[in-house]
Design an enzyme around this catalytic site. Structure first.
Site, PDB file in Angstrom:
ATOM      1  N   GLU A  39       0.776  -1.230   0.000  1.00 43.43           N
ATOM      2  CA  GLU A  39       0.000   0.000   0.000  1.00 43.43           C
ATOM      3  C   GLU A  39       0.813   1.289   0.000  1.00 43.43           C
ATOM      4  O   GLU A  39       0.389   2.289  -0.577  1.00 43.43           O
ATOM      5  CB  GLU A  39      -0.930   0.001   1.219  1.00 43.43           C
ATOM      6  CG  GLU A  39      -2.020  -1.049   1.174  1.00 43.43           C
ATOM      7  CD  GLU A  39      -2.979  -0.825   0.012  1.00 43.43           C
ATOM      8  OE1 GLU A  39      -3.540   0.288  -0.110  1.00 43.43           O
ATOM      9  OE2 GLU A  39      -3.137  -1.757  -0.787  1.00 43.43           O
ATOM     10  N   SER A  60     -50.227 -32.708  36.055  1.00 42.03           N
ATOM     11  CA  SER A  60     -49.893 -33.236  37.376  1.00 42.03           C
ATOM     12  C   SER A  60     -48.604 -32.675  37.944  1.00 42.03           C
ATOM     13  O   SER A  60     -48.296 -32.920  39.114  1.00 42.03           O
ATOM     14  CB  SER A  60     -49.795 -34.765  37.312  1.00 42.03           C
ATOM     15  OG  SER A  60     -51.057 -35.316  37.031  1.00 42.03           O
TER      16      SER A  60
END
Length: 892
Positions: A86, A553
């Site tokens: 770069e 139950s």
């Protein structure tokens, strides 16, 4: 002459105005630049992470996935790769490289297109910090000005620090540390020159040069960066040539379903509500939860296994689809194998020639003799399919229990085999693995189906089905069932099958029925496990906390818990006999029944709970009174809305699984209520600690008498006198309830769990017409609950009780949980006595009796005067009782 002077003057004025305009534009733009005075001004978005209690990352939340790395932790070789790619003049320019701009301009003119940029690393930092993708002259000026401002304020290494942590490198990765971890599963210090060049090459266009998307372009760009590293003398010729020849291994990025998806999504939603969307995505929160990673995984596996088994008992849903021709079947096989390899490979090799090879790439270990193959095919018995001649990595990497798609190649009723292809590999489904696939039926009315004996009645050639691998290298003859072997004893099929190797599989299907699982520590409230459904990708609805289902139950322990406070003990005698109770209009009578349709006459309080008797439970509720039950439930912290009638005795209201598990935790916790806790700690990226406020009871509040205490009652009731704060139930009665619920496991409806441990207790639950199946149980250290049912409240099938459907999931989980939490006996509080009593009569045992050791609160045992004050002023059946059809009360 004057005209010329005026012309020149005009030109000068225009130039001056132009210059002034440019200066003014620069000044205007400079006023809007972000402040970068020091590295302290750099506050990039940081991902937030949600962890399990043992440090596993459960979920990451981010707008930009980034981990910050210090300059001293970055190898010089990695920095050199980025500078070569770069900005090789980075340490010499002052933010703008004018010669670089000129070079880029000439390169672009020569190529006739944009091939090179002139931006420096400093300008790229400026661009990324502006946080906008605007493409305009104003934007370029901002880049130019901010780059120079950054150069004046920061040192070169500080600029590079910003750059390497800020830059986007594709794949959702921001910054080099995250990129190297994501692409290679490596720390930066482990990076090679070739890997560094590959990552640096992504900067120009991460999508275009991605080795995942465009491996050829990625290789070209990687080689360019390597050449620039060599030309700028960052690497030697030998290093350059070696890097060119290096095969780079990259991680695949397929996203698998995470562990604890329902739980982490629940945590995520509450974090978002508390702190806001932006803070959670950008402020790097570290959230440590109570979830146990390994137990969570176990629960998910056991729940899915249980749901699959339940769904298969309901019958076969049919094939996924049908492929109508041999040509399309071959195309399907090839695509399936290719997709499988790419999705299940943990990595792929990026080769020097720019090609990629997945971890599971198929390779032949032996050459196929096509002449012999054709000869074999010509002699194939009818409906038979050749086994696997080639052994490749696709087959070798299949695992037992793995769920896959397969296409039916042939069906043979004679051998009772289904021949399948899994990505082109030959497989068989033997009789034992498909005989369950009868007609789909989920009604509550019993209907019995014989085993399927003819595979042609359920599938045909071209059907795509789901299978589970049982054996990757099974012999065709060995897969036959005993009856078929006898029937075909001298048949030529036997000789053929003995020579063939197949993938042996079972016929499967994705379950339609849903389920949930919750486990928490009874003393701390820490949620160690939460599963909200069968598959988070298919439905985000969390059945553990959002589904309010009838507990059936599973609510009975509450009724019996109230009764223990009001004159009953485990040896009390209840009458299990027919009785008409008042109906809704005071004319019709409700005649409750038991699950088995029978009546047992006089039975003990313990037997009634262990055997989950409906009639005795309803009579018990009628005797103690509805108000006491609802007051008791409120004291216990039950959030459900209870109907003010006897239907609540059999769990006719909606409750969440989390609420039910939290309620059950009171019993092993000595009568103390706890509030769930899902989060251990919350810290942001700066180390600041926060709380979510989910544990609403503070330690100081726990010790305050009267807070969340029992309703005002007569002081004569010794079981209510010392309640207050979080102590909502007498410790003696809590231990008695534990002992009673242990009996459900040893002698009642949950005996399938009896061999698991001698220190577990719990209760099954099944609702009207088999709509819901539950089991909630506990050890001294852990409380866990399971629920199963359809979202549309349809029956899950005749006989699918809590003990049959839900309990096996609980057992599978608790086997693992007991290893972690250990086994110990339930603590016995003071004031509890043990006596030998007659199991059937509840009286003190004599030498000739079938005796049983029962526990009692001291002073309530048989032969003593019960000191408990039972409030008899309340009417037995207050007001008009609104009840459903009596069928509701039969299936508990």
């Amino acid at each position: 002459m004057k005209g010329m002077m005026r012309f020149i003057l005009g030109i000068i004025m225009l130039a001056g105005l132009g210059i002034l305009s440019i200066v003014g534009l620069f000044m205007y733009v400079s006023m809007d630049l972000p402040q970068i005075s020091s590295l302290a001004d750099y506050q990039p978005p940081i991902a937030s992470q949600i962890y399990s209690s043992d440090g596993k990352v459960l979920l990451e939340l981010y707008s930009e996935k980034r981990e910050i790395v210090k300059m001293e932790e970055i190898p010089k070789m990695v920095i050199d790769a980025f500078l070569s790619a770069e900005d090789d003049n980075f340490y010499n320019h002052q933010g703008v490289d004018y010669m670089g701009v000129v070079r880029a301009m000439f390169a672009n003119l020569k190529a006739g297109k944009f091939v090179q940029g002139g931006s420096t690393i400093t300008q790229q930092v400026a661009k990324s910090l502006l946080l906008t993708k605007e493409k305009s002259v104003t934007r370029k000026i901002k880049d130019f000005l901010l780059a120079q401002r950054i150069e004046k304020k920061l040192k070169k290494d500080e600029i590079l620090f910003l750059y390497l942590n800020q830059v986007y490198l594709g794949g959702g990765y921001y910054g080099i540390k995250t990129a190297f971890r994501g692409y290679f599963n490596k720390d930066l210090k482990e990076a090679t020159i070739s890997e560094a060049a590959l990552i640096a090459g992504l900067l120009v266009a991460p999508g275009k040069y991605s080795p995942y998307n465009n491996p050829h372009f990625a290789k070209t760009r990687q080689n360019y960066v390597l050449r620039r590293m060599y030309e700028t003398k960052k690497i030697t010729k030998e290093e350059y040539e070696k890097a060119l020849k290096e095969t780079v291994r990259l991680m695949t990025r397929e996203i698998s379903q995470p562990v604890g998806a329902y739980f982490t999504d629940w945590v995520r939603q509450r974090l978002m509500d508390k702190f806001g969307f932006d803070k959670i995505l950008n402020d790097g929160f570290k959230v440590v939860t109570t979830l146990d990673y390994n137990l969570q995984k176990k629960a998910e596996d056991e729940l899915v296994k249980g749901l699959r088994e339940l769904d298969k008992r309901q019958g076969f849903s049919g094939p996924i689809k049908n492929i109508p021709s041999d040509e399309l079947i071959r195309a399907y096989e090839e695509k399936y194998k290719k997709d499988y390899i790419s999705k299940t490979s943990a990595y792929f090799d990026f080769k020097p020639d720019g090609t990629i090879e997945y971890e599971l790439s198929v390779y032949a270990q032996s050459k196929l003799d096509f002449t012999s193959l054709n000869a074999l095919s010509a002699k194939l018995p009818p409906n038979m399919v050749l086994g696997n001649v080639l052994q490749d990595s696709f087959i070798k990497n299949l695992k037992s229990g793995q769920m896959l798609e397969a296409v039916v190649k042939s069906v043979d009723d004679n051998s009772r085999l289904i021949f399948i292809s899994i990505g082109g590999a030959a497989g068989i489904i033997p009789y034992e693995q498909f005989k369950w696939a009868h007609e789909r039926y989920t009604d509550e009315v019993p209907k019995y189906f014989p085993f399927v004996t003819k595979p042609s009645s359920i599938v045909e050639k071209g059907d795509v089905i789901q299978v589970a691998v049982q054996n990757v290298n099974g012999n065709g003859y060995d897969a036959l069932d005993i009856e078929t072997k006898k029937k075909l004893k001298d048949h030529r099929l036997i000789d053929f099958l003995k020579k063939q190797s197949y993938i042996v599989a079972s016929l499967e299907q994705d379950p339609i029925v849903q389920g949930a699982f919750v486990a928490m520590e009874p003393t701390t409230g820490k949620i160690v496990t939460m599963v909200g459904g069968s598959d988070f990708e298919k439905t985000k609805f969390n059945h553990a906390i959002q589904a309010e289902r009838q507990p059936g139950s599973c609510f009975k322990p509450i009724i019996y818990g109230v009764a223990l406070e009001n004159g009953y003990n485990p040896a009390s005698i209840l009458m299990d006999s027919p009785q008409a109770l008042a109906g809704a209009d005071d004319v019709l009578a409700w005649k409750p029944k038991n699950y088995d349709g029978e009546f047992k006459g006089p039975i003990t309080f313990r037997q009634s709970l262990e055997q989950s008797r409906n009639v005795t439970t309803i009579k018990l509720a009628e005797d103690v009174g509805i108000k006491k039950i609802t007051d008791f439930s409120t004291r216990f912290g039950i959030k459900a809305k209870l109907a003010p009638d006897l239907s609540l005795a059999l769990g006719s209201f909606g409750i969440t699984l989390l609420d039910l598990v939290q309620t059950y935790s009171i019993f092993p916790n000595g009568g103390r209520k706890i509030h769930y806790k899902s989060i251990v700690s919350i810290k942001d990226k700066n180390g600041n600690a926060y709380t979510l406020g989910e544990n609403i009871e503070l330690a100081k509040k726990e010790e305050t008498p009267g807070v969340n205490a029992a309703p005002v009652v007569e002081e004569k009731n010794v079981f209510l006198q010392n309640l207050g704060g979080l102590q909502v139930y007498d410790p003696r009665l809590a231990y008695i309830m534990v002992n009673l619920l242990k009996g459900v496991v040893t002698s009642g409806t949950a005996t399938a769990a009896r061999g698991l441990s001698s220190n577990i207790a719990g209760k099954t639950g099944t609702t009207n017409n088999y709509v819901d199946a539950w089991f909630t149980g506990f050890s001294p250290n852990l409380v866990a609950g399971v629920w199963m049912g359809f979202d549309n409240n349809k029956p899950i099938g005749y006989g699918e009780t809590g003990g049959k459907a839900a309990l096996p999931v609980w057992i599978g989980y608790m086997k693992e949980a007991l290893k972690k939490y250990g086994e110990r006996e339930f603590a016995v509080p003071e004031g509890v006595v043990s006596l030998a009593i007659n199991r059937d009569t509840g009286k003190l045992s004599r030498a000739t009796d079938r005796s049983f050791i029962e526990v009692f609160a001291q002073g309530t045992e048989p032969g003593t005067i019960n000191p408990v004050n039972v409030d008899t002023s309340e009417p037995k059946n207050p007001g008009k009782v609104i009840l459903d059809d009596e069928d509701y009360y039969q299936n508990q």
